[in-house]
Design a protein around this motif. Sequence first.
Motif, PDB file in Angstrom:
ATOM      1  N   ASP A   1       0.779  -0.923  -0.055  1.00  0.00           N
ATOM      2  CA  ASP A   1       0.383  -0.078  -0.020  1.00  0.00           C
ATOM      3  C   ASP A   1       0.634   1.154  -0.337  1.00  0.00           C
ATOM      4  O   ASP A   1       2.149   1.138  -0.041  1.00  0.00           O
ATOM      5  CB  ASP A   1      -0.380  -0.071   1.281  1.00  0.00           C
ATOM      6  N   LEU A   2       0.169   2.625   0.019  1.00  0.00           N
ATOM      7  CA  LEU A   2       0.732   3.347   0.106  1.00  0.00           C
ATOM      8  C   LEU A   2       0.586   4.492   1.400  1.00  0.00           C
ATOM      9  O   LEU A   2      -0.913   4.792   1.275  1.00  0.00           O
ATOM     10  CB  LEU A   2       1.253   4.879  -1.734  1.00  0.00           C
ATOM     11  N   ALA A   3       1.252   4.727   1.850  1.00  0.00           N
ATOM     12  CA  ALA A   3       0.945   5.715   2.648  1.00  0.00           C
ATOM     13  C   ALA A   3       1.692   7.022   3.627  1.00  0.00           C
ATOM     14  O   ALA A   3       2.395   7.635   2.773  1.00  0.00           O
ATOM     15  CB  ALA A   3       1.135   5.278   4.409  1.00  0.00           C
ATOM     16  N   GLU A   4       1.132   8.522   3.492  1.00  0.00           N
ATOM     17  CA  GLU A   4       2.097   9.274   3.882  1.00  0.00           C
ATOM     18  C   GLU A   4       2.862   8.995   5.010  1.00  0.00           C
ATOM     19  O   GLU A   4       2.403   8.723   5.866  1.00  0.00           O
ATOM     20  CB  GLU A   4       1.043  10.444   4.124  1.00  0.00           C
TER      21      GLU A   4
ATOM     22  N   PHE B   1      11.529   8.741  -7.214  1.00  0.00           N
ATOM     23  CA  PHE B   1      10.322   8.061  -7.743  1.00  0.00           C
ATOM     24  C   PHE B   1       8.798   8.591  -7.665  1.00  0.00           C
ATOM     25  O   PHE B   1       9.228   8.271  -6.194  1.00  0.00           O
ATOM     26  CB  PHE B   1      10.217   7.096  -8.753  1.00  0.00           C
ATOM     27  N   SER B   2       8.405   9.406  -8.078  1.00  0.00           N
ATOM     28  CA  SER B   2       6.211   9.352  -7.892  1.00  0.00           C
ATOM     29  C   SER B   2       5.523   7.967  -7.535  1.00  0.00           C
ATOM     30  O   SER B   2       5.683   7.089  -8.159  1.00  0.00           O
ATOM     31  CB  SER B   2       5.952  10.123  -8.431  1.00  0.00           C
ATOM     32  N   PRO B   3       4.550   7.854  -6.656  1.00  0.00           N
ATOM     33  CA  PRO B   3       4.170   6.330  -6.897  1.00  0.00           C
ATOM     34  C   PRO B   3       3.251   6.805  -8.283  1.00  0.00           C
ATOM     35  O   PRO B   3       3.161   5.335  -8.886  1.00  0.00           O
ATOM     36  CB  PRO B   3       2.521   7.228  -5.972  1.00  0.00           C
ATOM     37  N   ASP B   4       2.949   7.338  -9.119  1.00  0.00           N
ATOM     38  CA  ASP B   4       2.340   7.301 -10.992  1.00  0.00           C
ATOM     39  C   ASP B   4       3.863   6.551 -10.899  1.00  0.00           C
ATOM     40  O   ASP B   4       3.509   5.523 -12.111  1.00  0.00           O
ATOM     41  CB  ASP B   4       2.118   8.772 -10.928  1.00  0.00           C
ATOM     42  N   GLU B   5       4.826   6.744 -11.126  1.00  0.00           N
ATOM     43  CA  GLU B   5       6.335   6.527 -11.646  1.00  0.00           C
ATOM     44  C   GLU B   5       5.939   4.883 -10.877  1.00  0.00           C
ATOM     45  O   GLU B   5       6.566   4.035 -11.705  1.00  0.00           O
ATOM     46  CB  GLU B   5       7.377   6.955 -11.878  1.00  0.00           C
ATOM     47  N   ALA B   6       6.399   4.344 -10.370  1.00  0.00           N
ATOM     48  CA  ALA B   6       5.943   3.124  -9.498  1.00  0.00           C
ATOM     49  C   ALA B   6       5.123   2.452  -9.917  1.00  0.00           C
ATOM     50  O   ALA B   6       5.346   0.879 -10.123  1.00  0.00           O
ATOM     51  CB  ALA B   6       6.245   2.976  -7.951  1.00  0.00           C
ATOM     52  N   GLY B   7       3.340   2.703 -10.194  1.00  0.00           N
ATOM     53  CA  GLY B   7       2.302   2.134 -10.480  1.00  0.00           C
ATOM     54  C   GLY B   7       2.516   1.747 -11.816  1.00  0.00           C
ATOM     55  O   GLY B   7       2.186   0.492 -12.235  1.00  0.00           O
ATOM     56  N   ALA B   8       3.170   2.827 -13.023  1.00  0.00           N
ATOM     57  CA  ALA B   8       3.411   2.469 -14.038  1.00  0.00           C
ATOM     58  C   ALA B   8       4.827   1.597 -14.532  1.00  0.00           C
ATOM     59  O   ALA B   8       5.162   1.189 -15.756  1.00  0.00           O
ATOM     60  CB  ALA B   8       3.280   3.337 -15.059  1.00  0.00           C
ATOM     61  N   ALA B   9       6.249   0.788 -12.862  1.00  0.00           N
ATOM     62  CA  ALA B   9       7.291   0.112 -14.054  1.00  0.00           C
ATOM     63  C   ALA B   9       6.501  -0.957 -14.319  1.00  0.00           C
ATOM     64  O   ALA B   9       5.899  -1.417 -14.228  1.00  0.00           O
ATOM     65  CB  ALA B   9       7.950  -0.113 -11.883  1.00  0.00           C
TER      66      ALA B   9
ATOM     67  N   SER C   1      16.077  11.770   5.144  1.00  0.00           N
ATOM     68  CA  SER C   1      14.327  11.218   4.936  1.00  0.00           C
ATOM     69  C   SER C   1      14.570   9.692   4.834  1.00  0.00           C
ATOM     70  O   SER C   1      13.318   9.380   4.858  1.00  0.00           O
ATOM     71  CB  SER C   1      14.017  11.614   3.616  1.00  0.00           C
ATOM     72  N   THR C   2      16.065   9.117   4.729  1.00  0.00           N
ATOM     73  CA  THR C   2      15.350   7.137   4.811  1.00  0.00           C
ATOM     74  C   THR C   2      16.861   6.501   5.554  1.00  0.00           C
ATOM     75  O   THR C   2      18.036   7.002   5.532  1.00  0.00           O
ATOM     76  CB  THR C   2      15.721   7.215   2.674  1.00  0.00           C
TER      77      THR C   2
ATOM     78  N   MET D   1       6.040   4.375   2.479  1.00  0.00           N
ATOM     79  CA  MET D   1       5.918   5.645   2.686  1.00  0.00           C
ATOM     80  C   MET D   1       5.833   6.700   1.572  1.00  0.00           C
ATOM     81  O   MET D   1       6.497   6.458   0.667  1.00  0.00           O
ATOM     82  CB  MET D   1       7.008   6.044   3.376  1.00  0.00           C
ATOM     83  N   VAL D   2       5.295   7.625   1.523  1.00  0.00           N
ATOM     84  CA  VAL D   2       5.107   9.155   0.716  1.00  0.00           C
ATOM     85  C   VAL D   2       5.112  10.244   1.212  1.00  0.00           C
ATOM     86  O   VAL D   2       5.064  10.502   1.973  1.00  0.00           O
ATOM     87  CB  VAL D   2       3.964   9.152  -0.413  1.00  0.00           C
ATOM     88  N   GLU D   3       6.320  11.171   0.678  1.00  0.00           N
ATOM     89  CA  GLU D   3       6.281  12.668   1.504  1.00  0.00           C
ATOM     90  C   GLU D   3       6.703  12.851   0.044  1.00  0.00           C
ATOM     91  O   GLU D   3       7.541  12.885  -1.037  1.00  0.00           O
ATOM     92  CB  GLU D   3       7.182  12.211   2.579  1.00  0.00           C
ATOM     93  N   ASP D   4       5.575  14.489  -0.155  1.00  0.00           N
ATOM     94  CA  ASP D   4       6.212  15.474  -1.209  1.00  0.00           C
ATOM     95  C   ASP D   4       6.466  14.830  -2.733  1.00  0.00           C
ATOM     96  O   ASP D   4       7.273  15.143  -3.634  1.00  0.00           O
ATOM     97  CB  ASP D   4       7.991  16.312  -0.564  1.00  0.00           C
TER      98      ASP D   4
END
Length: 287
Positions: A134-137, A228-236, A202-203, A171-174
């Motif tokens: 999943d993705l979460a802030e 990389f963004s969540p969108d890029e991850a989803g299209a990987a 940050s990591t 996790m997702v930030e900015d």
Amino acid sequence: MGRIVYCNGDFMPEEDARISIFDRGFLFGDAIYEVTAVLAGRLIDNDLHLDRLERSLAALSIPMPTPRSRLEQIQAELMARNGLSEGTIYLQVSRGEADRDFLYPEGLAPNFVAFTQARKLADTPAQRNGIAVDLAEDPRWARRDIKTAMLLGQVLAKRQARAAGYDDVWMVEDGLVTEGASSTAFIITTDGRVVTRPNSRSTLPGCTRKAVLRLCGDHGLRLEERGFSPDEAGAAAEAFATSASSFVMPVVKIAGSAIGDGRPGPMTRRLQSYYIEAALNAEPLHP
């Protein structure tokens, strides 16, 4: 006979181990930990884990509880006493104990505990079939590069992801993926580039991450250290996560998106193979 653990200078049955209620790790999360995998009786990437332990302790001005050579002896002795051939060894060092006060007194003696956990790490169903994340802030504090025992943000995020039917969470930030709740996040682009975020505050600087980056270089895989963004991850084309206890873990679904054809991809399979081969060729640690 049950598990033998190490607690402040002594090996003992786990039921006899005790830490004071005034331990600052218990009261404030003022502690550092490390987890090293054991595979076929070998500690995997242990030099990287002990390097990070020393670096994290120094960042919090906590002294090493014992010389590094003694730490390695303790790890080996725990493996021998518990007959551990596959699983993990956990180390935790707290600042020590004092009456509860945000401002700690100088000269505290650190508390140090260590124990083994026997479990299967290699060729698990998750490694064969992949996991859904999943993705979460990202709810965590700013110094994620220090491996502290303050893990409540990760605990809550993992529980929320599990309740939603996922195996883990990134996790997702900015607008960018930072990392997994207990792993480093990787994607593989459609043109075959391995992408992971560069180290920063940050990591957490992952030890398995470092070993995998080395393997990419050794085997001529193209690597990019960038966000990389969540969108890029989803299209990987592929995705995977790395950690001490899961090695190279295929990720086949991110939030609502299947990755590739929904099965572990060929480059991820190659990296799994490279990593296990390197781990099994490591020198075993003897007490």
